[in-house]
Design a protein around this motif. Sequence first.
Motif, PDB file in Angstrom:
ATOM      1  N   LEU A  40      25.252   9.945  17.995  1.00 57.34           N
ATOM      2  CA  LEU A  40      25.205   9.088  19.214  1.00 57.34           C
ATOM      3  C   LEU A  40      23.881   8.740  19.250  1.00 57.34           C
ATOM      4  O   LEU A  40      22.689   9.361  19.489  1.00 57.34           O
ATOM      5  N   TRP A  41      23.823   6.948  19.154  1.00 59.42           N
ATOM      6  CA  TRP A  41      22.403   6.302  19.147  1.00 59.42           C
ATOM      7  C   TRP A  41      22.191   5.824  20.782  1.00 59.42           C
ATOM      8  O   TRP A  41      23.265   5.617  21.445  1.00 59.42           O
ATOM      9  N   PRO A  42      21.031   5.775  21.197  1.00 59.56           N
ATOM     10  CA  PRO A  42      20.640   5.389  22.528  1.00 59.56           C
ATOM     11  C   PRO A  42      21.302   4.089  22.771  1.00 59.56           C
ATOM     12  O   PRO A  42      21.272   2.997  22.028  1.00 59.56           O
ATOM     13  N   LEU A  43      21.609   3.944  24.074  1.00 58.74           N
ATOM     14  CA  LEU A  43      21.938   2.639  24.661  1.00 58.74           C
ATOM     15  C   LEU A  43      20.753   1.467  24.243  1.00 58.74           C
ATOM     16  O   LEU A  43      19.651   1.638  24.529  1.00 58.74           O
ATOM     17  N   SER A  45      19.892   0.559  21.327  1.00 61.91           N
ATOM     18  CA  SER A  45      19.282   0.607  20.082  1.00 61.91           C
ATOM     19  C   SER A  45      19.648  -0.415  19.207  1.00 61.91           C
ATOM     20  O   SER A  45      20.921  -0.786  19.335  1.00 61.91           O
ATOM     21  N   PHE A  63      24.398   1.635  19.502  1.00 61.54           N
ATOM     22  CA  PHE A  63      25.493   2.537  20.162  1.00 61.54           C
ATOM     23  C   PHE A  63      26.636   1.900  20.230  1.00 61.54           C
ATOM     24  O   PHE A  63      26.934   0.558  20.146  1.00 61.54           O
ATOM     25  N   LEU A  68      30.540   8.544  21.654  1.00 62.09           N
ATOM     26  CA  LEU A  68      30.587   9.514  22.756  1.00 62.09           C
ATOM     27  C   LEU A  68      31.258  10.914  22.335  1.00 62.09           C
ATOM     28  O   LEU A  68      31.091  11.967  23.061  1.00 62.09           O
ATOM     29  N   ALA A 116      27.217  13.643  26.350  1.00 60.34           N
ATOM     30  CA  ALA A 116      26.770  12.485  25.685  1.00 60.34           C
ATOM     31  C   ALA A 116      26.121  11.556  26.820  1.00 60.34           C
ATOM     32  O   ALA A 116      25.157  10.513  26.688  1.00 60.34           O
ATOM     33  N   GLN A 119      22.984  12.476  28.006  1.00 58.16           N
ATOM     34  CA  GLN A 119      21.806  12.517  26.953  1.00 58.16           C
ATOM     35  C   GLN A 119      21.360  10.892  26.926  1.00 58.16           C
ATOM     36  O   GLN A 119      20.434  10.526  26.894  1.00 58.16           O
ATOM     37  N   LEU A 120      22.380   9.915  26.846  1.00 61.21           N
ATOM     38  CA  LEU A 120      22.195   8.540  26.971  1.00 61.21           C
ATOM     39  C   LEU A 120      21.203   8.098  28.212  1.00 61.21           C
ATOM     40  O   LEU A 120      20.485   7.308  28.028  1.00 61.21           O
ATOM     41  N   SER A 124      17.407   6.724  27.810  1.00 65.21           N
ATOM     42  CA  SER A 124      17.139   5.441  28.458  1.00 65.21           C
ATOM     43  C   SER A 124      15.879   5.386  29.083  1.00 65.21           C
ATOM     44  O   SER A 124      15.488   4.151  29.520  1.00 65.21           O
ATOM     45  N   THR A 133      21.637  11.606  18.358  1.00 62.56           N
ATOM     46  CA  THR A 133      22.087  13.029  18.944  1.00 62.56           C
ATOM     47  C   THR A 133      23.283  13.202  17.952  1.00 62.56           C
ATOM     48  O   THR A 133      24.186  12.636  17.926  1.00 62.56           O
TER      49      THR A 133
END
Length: 217
Positions: A40-43, A45, A63, A68, A116, A119-120, A124, A133
Amino acid sequence: MNNRNAFPVQVVLALLIINGILFLMEMTASGRQLIELFALWPLGSGSDFGFGSGLFDGAAPGFQVWQLVTYSFLHGGVFHLLVNMYALWLFGSRMEMVWGSKAFLIYYFVCVIGAALVQLLVASQGSGPAYPTIGASGGVFGLLLAFGMTFPNERLMLLFPPVAMSAKWFVIIYGAVELYFGVTGSMAGVAHFAHLGGMLFGYLLIRYWRNHPPRYR
């Protein structure tokens, strides 16, 4: 004998097997690609964000919506995997027998996706390198909450320290500790708010089910 009685925890067993297989794949040369595609990569990214560990040579993958769910099947080490899988078996097997496999499957992935999303949202608000993650902890914490709400007075034995307490207090203390670590930034590298997100979405679904019992139980 029907299938549910003969094999009552089929979803838990399937999750254990899938997590184990993917962990073995992480240990191979394809491990990097698994993290790139399924963690799970950040929005937002991508090429504008450096990855702090140097694993991806200065650019973090972006992302994707499937992350998710897929992040929950990856783990950062043997201890990470074993702790999550033990908790999945300990709490998940009981809840699958109570709810049935279909309801359990829906609940577990609602918690995973809810974790998820939280976390996002938290990621952010930060700045700096983008980190992925991974781990089943969001789903596991949702199962912990469900166990505590279903069997509030059942006694559980902590490992550190070796103290017995009722399930409801176990959940309350664990939740409070995660909130403290998340707010204070203690234990960096652990997605504390994702854990809380799994518990939150699990709680909301349980409350909904109490008023609208699922037909697929």
